[in-house]
Enzyme design. Structure first.
Site, PDB file in Angstrom:
ATOM      1  N   ASP A  59       0.812  -1.218   0.000  1.00  0.00           N
ATOM      2  CA  ASP A  59       0.000   0.000   0.000  1.00  0.00           C
ATOM      3  C   ASP A  59       0.840   1.260   0.000  1.00  0.00           C
ATOM      4  O   ASP A  59       0.335   2.360  -0.214  1.00  0.00           O
ATOM      5  CB  ASP A  59      -0.859   0.037   1.268  1.00  0.00           C
ATOM      6  CG  ASP A  59      -2.204  -0.622   1.044  1.00  0.00           C
ATOM      7  OD1 ASP A  59      -2.598  -0.800  -0.119  1.00  0.00           O
ATOM      8  OD2 ASP A  59      -2.850  -0.952   2.048  1.00  0.00           O
TER       9      ASP A  59
HETATM   10  C1  GLC Z   1      -1.954  -3.764   5.162  1.00  0.00           C
HETATM   11  C2  GLC Z   1      -3.149  -3.788   4.253  1.00  0.00           C
HETATM   12  C3  GLC Z   1      -2.920  -4.681   3.071  1.00  0.00           C
HETATM   13  C4  GLC Z   1      -1.615  -4.367   2.420  1.00  0.00           C
HETATM   14  C5  GLC Z   1      -0.485  -4.382   3.414  1.00  0.00           C
HETATM   15  C6  GLC Z   1       0.816  -3.961   2.809  1.00  0.00           C
HETATM   16  O1  GLC Z   1      -1.842  -4.965   5.829  1.00  0.00           O
HETATM   17  O2  GLC Z   1      -4.298  -4.234   4.932  1.00  0.00           O
HETATM   18  O3  GLC Z   1      -3.964  -4.539   2.148  1.00  0.00           O
HETATM   19  O4  GLC Z   1      -1.405  -5.300   1.404  1.00  0.00           O
HETATM   20  O5  GLC Z   1      -0.773  -3.504   4.465  1.00  0.00           O
HETATM   21  O6  GLC Z   1       0.856  -2.613   2.505  1.00  0.00           O
HETATM   22  C1  GLC Z   2      -1.731  -0.036   4.814  1.00  0.00           C
HETATM   23  C2  GLC Z   2      -0.322  -0.041   5.284  1.00  0.00           C
HETATM   24  C3  GLC Z   2      -0.029   1.087   6.192  1.00  0.00           C
HETATM   25  C4  GLC Z   2      -0.538   2.359   5.613  1.00  0.00           C
HETATM   26  C5  GLC Z   2      -2.021   2.199   5.387  1.00  0.00           C
HETATM   27  C6  GLC Z   2      -2.748   3.424   4.963  1.00  0.00           C
HETATM   28  O1  GLC Z   2      -2.551  -0.501   5.806  1.00  0.00           O
HETATM   29  O2  GLC Z   2      -0.008  -1.225   5.943  1.00  0.00           O
HETATM   30  O3  GLC Z   2       1.323   1.152   6.438  1.00  0.00           O
HETATM   31  O4  GLC Z   2      -0.249   3.400   6.467  1.00  0.00           O
HETATM   32  O5  GLC Z   2      -2.175   1.213   4.416  1.00  0.00           O
HETATM   33  O6  GLC Z   2      -2.004   4.261   4.168  1.00  0.00           O
END
Ligand code: GLC
Ligand code: GLC
Length: 836
Positions: free
Chosen positions: A508
């Site tokens: 993300d």
């Molecule tokens: C969080 C989000 C997931 C994403 C991961 C890596 O666990 O829920 O959707 O793939 O972060 O960014």
């Molecule tokens: C996912 C990631 C996190 C990020 C969030 C929203 O959950 O794991 O690190 O901050 O997305 O941006």
């Protein structure tokens, strides 16, 4: 002098070594595998250690000191009780009891009073939590659970006078109502302080805020005994300048029978009782939720219709009824956990596979990423990618509900294969504020669907008509949804013929088409580079893995032409990765918007990333040229550390605007060099592709929580469930974990250990057996209930190898494939596997 100094140095060394040993073996409880419980014996855990109650619509979170809250279906829109996140002290708000025994006031969960207890025990079990405490020879037990199919939490409180004198006890219960919408409840005080309304009748306190307008629901808190008083106004009960540890009313030992008008409504019962030596008493409290028909809301003017609440209360008004419901809950879990169970050489592995990992997978099914002690319950709904991935951890336990979940998820897709990134569980509609364009999302639908069909053999799901964008008039068969997912990648290739990343792939925080200079902008929802050309090697690997799955599925259902065509796209992707995705020793991570490499030895920081190593090795891209082996060796060399495999290395120490959120995190945390446990199993599975069972299992044990129990002090979070992230080797405090419970880590680790390391995986036409285990193991046993057939599998490893099968005997007869066919239903069959 010299020898003395040497001696002193040795002693010092020894002391520090002993100290370290004490420090590192600091535990706060133990596993009770027989009862499937984790027993916490010291309330001052390094962080609140929680459990989840509820299995369908109604849920509670409960910590080892009685903190937590309750909601119906949606932790944001239907929150029943209040909880204060990120408060001082930690974990404030819960279902509390105050016991007043002479001059001593205490709480059976230790908090909120925090009186030192003579005995304290918190048993977190499968959907229930039990506190056992005693002080001055008064023993109190509080059992909390939600009966199956019920919209209420039961708290059975048992008191026993273990002293030789008669005791006069005063008992106060306490919960604080949330005014339904948890977000509004925390922010809109100008309104909220005037809206609160309650009713009290007999021993039941009703919370009816906003009931007279659009809400057709109320909540109640009851006890199955006459009461000696009550309070429903928070300030009256606690006192404006007190904390929950010292409410005025408890101090005075007498309720004030307050009725809340606005401000903060609570519910507190007051009971006096006399217990003779040895005497016991049981009370049943219930926190319930009621929905009524619009024209059946009122009993009389301003008096709510209490009948539904009364019916709920009488369903569990005796200990017998409660005990029976608890028994039913136990049976329910026997069934869920009975589908897969193992016997290995290590109890830590057995308890992960047989109990806790499966349990956590069910919790992620129920909660997705909404409510934990790290997710506030107001932020996120159901994620498209998260929910699809979660499914591989629970599909064997609840296939029917998994089917419904796939349907819900696919309904938020669009005709071109793209989809909403999230949807709200209450409405099941896509969340427009977050939007779409996370280009990995669609592919996960192929994972969940094929996992479901392999587990159940139910191909009919493919013919089910499933809406696009929740619009029934735009429904097409579920197969068409899969096809759309597959071609979404094919139709969105970049300059190197690699998949365009969109807003972010699985990671993300790799927002390569979003350059935000504005701290008030979200990286997730800002998309200021329309037509962004950044490409992802993670999606490339993902596409090859699930593209092959798609091809296989097409062949299964006789779509030969479609299979052929799809295969060409998969082959083309393999070529594109070999040509543009290889850095020499590992796979690149991405090309940024300007066509520059990410995850290359040419980069100053972030030279190597885990995701593309995981997916491209699972896809076995370039295996014949040694790429898989080189990639995994590089992971070992650069990404592995004592506590797991970090996401990237070296972590970013500067802000790279063209990368998005990733470099905003300090080095070693989250997506910037943290051990993001979700993707460690991808490497474990990659290792099994090479047959390296020792390495795969070593990675497994590094992050499996039961193996970290002795490190509790450092690890901080629960030793019975996975967390999303452990601080990486470049962090300030490597090994310290955060964000436990709601993470794709649960399902992926379960999948990796059971299907790839133990190697027993459902296939369309049977159970495939292909273990890749540590060479020192003599073998293991697995009981697997698959398509209503029970397989008692025993794997023997006489030659101490990691991978390879000499023969498989089914009910004593050798078979000449490694797929055990689907045998007679309802029966037990023995499968003997000899490795060699
Ligand atoms: C969080 C989000 C997931 C994403 C991961 C890596 O666990 O829920 O959707 O793939 O972060 O960014
Ligand atoms: C996912 C990631 C996190 C990020 C969030 C929203 O959950 O794991 O690190 O901050 O997305 O941006």
């Amino acid at each position: 002098m010299f020898t003395f100094n040497l001696y002193l140095a040795r002693v010092k060394k020894r002391i520090s070594w002993v100290n370290r040993l004490i420090e590192t073996t600091m535990k706060y409880g133990y596993f009770d595998d027989e009862n499937r419980e984790y027993v916490i014996t010291n309330p001052k855990t390094p962080y609140p250690w929680i459990n989840y109650l509820g299995n369908e619509d109604f849920f509670s979170l409960t910590s080892n000191t009685g903190g937590g809250y309750t909601f119906y279906k949606d932790a944001k829109f239907r929150r029943l009780t209040r909880y204060r996140y990120n408060n001082i002290p930690v974990d404030n708000g819960g279902k509390y009891f105050y016991v007043k025994d002479g001059d001593t006031t205490w709480s059976p969960g230790w908090k909120p009073v925090k009186t030192e207890l003579d005995h304290y025990e918190c048993r977190h079990g499968m959907s229930y939590t039990k506190f056992k405490a005693s002080k001055n020879k008064l023993e109190v037990e509080v059992l909390q659970f939600i009966p199956l199919g019920f919209w209420g939490e039961i708290q059975k409180v048992s008191l026993k006078n273990a002293s030789s004198d008669t005791k006069k006890i005063k008992l106060f219960s306490f919960i604080e109502w949330c005014l339904w919408n948890a977000e509004d409840d925390m922010t809109n005080f100008q309104r909220n302080f005037s809206t609160g309304e309650v009713e009290v009748k007999d021993s039941v306190i009703y919370h009816k805020t906003e009931f007279k307008e659009r809400r057709n629901h109320y909540a109640f808190y009851s006890v199955n005994s006459p009461i000696d008083g009550y309070d429903t106004d928070r300030e009256t009960f606690i006192g404006l300048y007190n904390g929950l540890d010292s409410p005025d009313v408890v101090g005075e030992g007498q309720s004030r029978n307050s009725v809340a008008h606005g401000w903060s409504p609570i519910a507190s019962h007051y009971l006096e009782m006399e217990l003779k030596p040895g005497e016991e008493k049981e009370l049943i409290f219930m926190l319930g939720y009621v929905e009524v028909e619009k024209d059946n809301k009122w009993e009389s003017k301003s008096v709510i219709n209490k009948q539904p609440a009364q019916d709920m209360i009488s369903a569990y008004d005796t200990s017998e009824k409660v005990n029976k419901a608890l028994e039913e809950l136990r049976t329910y879990w026997d069934n869920l956990l009975g589908k897969i169970s193992i016997e290995s050489e290590d109890p830590r592995l057995d308890r992960m596979v047989n109990i806790w990992n499966q349990y956590q997978c069910m919790v992620t099914f129920n909660m997705s990423r909404s409510a934990s002690f790290f997710e506030s319950g107001i932020g996120r709904g159901m994620g498209f990618r998260d929910s699809n991935q979660d499914l591989i951890g629970f599909v064997h336990q609840i296939p029917e509900r998994a089917r419904e979940r796939i349907y819900d998820i696919a309904s938020t897709q669009f005709e071109d294969g793209s989809c909403y990134h999230q949807y709200q569980p209450l409405t099941k509609k896509g969340n427009a504020a977050v939007g779409g364009n996370f280009n990995d999302d669609p592919l996960w639908l192929i994972l969940s669907t094929t996992a479901y069909i392999k587990e159940t053999g139910d191909f009919s799901l493919l013919d089910e008509m499933v809406p696009f964008d929740n619009d029934a008039s735009r429904a097409k068969s579920h197969f068409e949804h899969l096809k759309a997912s597959f071609y979404h990648v094919v139709h969105n290739l970049g300059p190197h013929k690699l998949p365009l990343i969109g807003r972010a792939d699985w990671n993300d925080c790799l927002n390569l088409n979003c350059f935000s200079e504005d701290p008030n902008e979200s990286f997730q929802t800002t998309e200021n580079q329309k037509g962004g050309t950044a490409e992802s090697l993670m999606i490339a690997g993902l596409f090859v893995v699930y593209g092959k799955e798609y091809v296989k599925l097409c062949k299964q259902i006789g779509k030969e032409k479609e299979a052929e065509e799809a295969q060409l796209h998969v082959d083309a992707m393999v070529e594109a990765v070999k040509e543009h995705g290889w850095d020499g020793e590992w796979y690149l991570r991405a090309y940024d918007h300007f066509g520059k490499k990410i995850g290359s030895s040419e980069n100053e920081e972030g030279k190597i990333f885990i995701e593309s190593q995981g997916w491209c090795t699972m896809a076995e891209i370039g295996k014949e040229d040694g790429m898989v082996e080189k990639s995994l060796n590089s992971v070992k060399e650069h990404l592995d550390c004592d506590y797991g495999i970090v996401l990237n290395y070296p972590a970013f120490t500067k802000y790279y605007i063209e990368y998005g959120e990733i470099s905003t995190y300090p080095a070693g945390y989250k997506e910037n060099g943290g051990i993001f446990c979700h993707n460690n199993p991808w490497i474990m599975i990659g290792e099994t592709m090479l047959g390296r069972g020792d390495q795969a299992y070593d990675y497994y044990t590094k992050i499996a929580p039961s193996f970290l129990e002795d490190l509790s002090e450092l690890h901080k979070v629960e030793p019975y469930v996975y967390c999303q992230m452990i601080a990486g080797k470049e962090a300030h405090k490597p090994g310290e974990a955060k964000n436990s419970w709601l993470s794709g880590t649960a399902s992926w680790n379960f999948y990796a250990i059971t299907q790839h390391i133990l190697g027993i995986s459902p296939e369309y036409d049977g159970l495939a057996i292909n273990p890749c285990i540590p060479s020192k193991w003599d073998g293991f046993k697995m009981k697997r209930v698959f398509r209503d057939v029970t397989y008692n599998i025993e794997v023997k490893n006489p030659e101490h190898i990691s991978k390879g099968i000499k023969k498989i005997l089914v009910n004593g007869t050798a078979i000449n494939s490694n797929i055990v066919p689907i045998l007679e239903k309802g029966k037990e069959h023995s499968v003997e596997v000899i490795m060699g």
